[in-house]
Design a protein around this motif. Sequence first.
Motif, short mmCIF file in Angstrom:
data_model
loop_
_atom_site.label_atom_id
_atom_site.label_comp_id
_atom_site.label_asym_id
_atom_site.label_seq_id
_atom_site.Cartn_x
_atom_site.Cartn_y
_atom_site.Cartn_z
N TYR A 9 0.82 -1.20 0.00
CA TYR A 9 0.00 0.00 0.00
C TYR A 9 0.86 1.26 0.00
O TYR A 9 1.81 1.38 0.79
N TYR A 60 0.44 5.76 -0.56
CA TYR A 60 -0.53 6.85 -0.48
C TYR A 60 0.13 8.17 -0.87
O TYR A 60 1.32 8.38 -0.62
N TYR A 119 -0.64 12.22 0.04
CA TYR A 119 -1.39 13.21 0.80
C TYR A 119 -0.86 14.60 0.43
O TYR A 119 0.28 14.77 0.04
N LEU A 177 -3.61 16.94 6.92
CA LEU A 177 -3.25 16.03 5.83
C LEU A 177 -4.51 15.48 5.18
O LEU A 177 -5.41 14.99 5.86
N LEU A 205 -5.99 12.99 1.87
CA LEU A 205 -5.63 11.95 0.92
C LEU A 205 -5.98 12.36 -0.50
O LEU A 205 -7.09 12.79 -0.78
N GLY A 214 -2.03 -6.56 8.12
CA GLY A 214 -3.48 -6.41 8.03
C GLY A 214 -3.99 -5.13 8.64
O GLY A 214 -3.52 -4.05 8.35
N ASP A 251 -1.68 -2.36 10.36
CA ASP A 251 -0.57 -1.70 9.67
C ASP A 251 -0.54 -0.21 9.95
O ASP A 251 -1.57 0.45 10.04
N GLN A 279 1.07 3.63 9.00
CA GLN A 279 1.58 4.42 7.87
C GLN A 279 2.82 5.19 8.27
O GLN A 279 2.88 5.80 9.34
N ASN A 321 -11.05 1.47 12.98
CA ASN A 321 -10.09 0.38 13.10
C ASN A 321 -8.80 0.88 13.71
O ASN A 321 -7.71 0.45 13.34
N PHE A 328 -4.42 6.72 15.62
CA PHE A 328 -2.98 6.94 15.59
C PHE A 328 -2.66 8.36 16.05
O PHE A 328 -3.42 9.29 15.81
N TYR A 365 0.61 11.06 15.60
CA TYR A 365 1.88 11.36 14.94
C TYR A 365 2.42 12.67 15.49
O TYR A 365 1.68 13.56 15.88
N TYR A 388 -0.44 3.91 18.64
CA TYR A 388 -1.62 3.32 18.00
C TYR A 388 -2.48 2.69 19.09
O TYR A 388 -1.98 1.95 19.94
N LEU A 399 -0.60 15.14 15.55
CA LEU A 399 -1.70 14.83 14.65
C LEU A 399 -2.43 13.58 15.12
O LEU A 399 -1.80 12.54 15.35
N LYS A 433 -8.30 5.35 11.48
CA LYS A 433 -8.30 4.40 10.37
C LYS A 433 -9.64 3.67 10.33
O LYS A 433 -10.15 3.24 11.35
N LEU A 447 -12.35 0.59 8.78
CA LEU A 447 -12.27 -0.86 8.91
C LEU A 447 -11.57 -1.57 7.76
O LEU A 447 -11.07 -2.66 7.92
N ARG A 448 -11.52 -0.93 6.60
CA ARG A 448 -10.94 -1.62 5.45
C ARG A 448 -9.43 -1.68 5.56
O ARG A 448 -8.78 -0.70 5.83
N GLU A 449 -8.87 -2.84 5.28
CA GLU A 449 -7.42 -3.00 5.34
C GLU A 449 -6.75 -2.07 4.34
O GLU A 449 -7.13 -1.98 3.19
N GLY A 450 -5.72 -1.40 4.79
CA GLY A 450 -4.95 -0.55 3.90
C GLY A 450 -5.56 0.78 3.60
O GLY A 450 -4.98 1.59 2.90
N THR A 451 -6.73 1.04 4.12
CA THR A 451 -7.37 2.33 3.85
C THR A 451 -6.59 3.46 4.49
O THR A 451 -6.02 3.32 5.56
N ALA A 452 -6.59 4.58 3.82
CA ALA A 452 -5.83 5.72 4.32
C ALA A 452 -6.39 6.23 5.63
O ALA A 452 -7.51 5.94 6.01
N LEU A 453 -5.58 6.99 6.33
CA LEU A 453 -5.97 7.59 7.58
C LEU A 453 -6.73 8.89 7.33
O LEU A 453 -6.49 9.59 6.36
N PHE A 483 -7.16 12.43 9.03
CA PHE A 483 -6.40 13.22 9.99
C PHE A 483 -7.20 14.39 10.53
O PHE A 483 -7.98 15.03 9.81
N GLY A 484 -6.96 14.71 11.81
CA GLY A 484 -7.38 15.99 12.34
C GLY A 484 -6.42 17.06 11.84
O GLY A 484 -5.41 16.77 11.19
#
Lengths: 114, 111
Positions: free
Chosen positions: A31, A33, A35, A43, A45, A98, A101, A103, B30, B33, B35, B48, B87, B91, B93-99, B101-102
């Motif tokens: 994966y 991305y 941003y 940030l 996407l 899964g 993960d 980023q 899901n 985070f 940062y 996390y 920050l 995330k 529920l979908r795997e790999g989906t982007a975050l 952010f506030g």
Amino acid sequence: DAGITQSPRHKVTETGTPVTLRCHQTENHRYMYWYRQDPGHGLRLIHYSYGVKDTDKGEVSDGYSVSRSKTEDFLLTLESATSSQTSVYFCAIAAGQGRTDTQYFGPGTRLTVL
Amino acid sequence: GQNIDQPTEMTATEGAIVQINCTYQTSGFNGLFWYQQHAGEAPTFLSYNVLDGLEEKGRFSSFLSRSKGYSYLLLKELQMKDSASYLCAVKSLREGTALIFGKGTTLSVSS
């Protein structure tokens, strides 16, 4: 260090010109991305990729296209740059397993469109 | 809709403790985070949380309450180098989906 590089790191261009930003990773992550970060917005996407030739749009995809022909490279193209696309662009990869993960971000590209 | 709120700015003094709050409303959850981002640099991963409770990592701790849609980042024994933006990101529920952010909280630590 997640082995992510971005090029160029800084670019100044003129309105109407095409621009391509490159993100390169060395650890075979699936994966990737793109941003953008702007004051007052945080940030956001633009596009993401879940494999070679597999990409999808994000929240602010208008005016941008992406390509991923190799696992290690994810390219962001501004077909015809506008001043509203002046921003800092970050590439990220997802590392881990899964749903857990995490980023990790590249160093960023500061783009100015005059 | 999806919304993540955190204070815009906070100030504190060296050696103190500061708590940065984050509330969220998202479609699916899901994990949350935190940062850290120093001026002119990339965000770096701090913590996390996916289950309710407190996660401690040295001087930094992060708390999550999923029922309240609430998290906080606690920084102890503040140092000047902790001056940065923090920050909060969620995330789905979908795997790999982007975050999502506030807008970030800029913390200024003074001596």
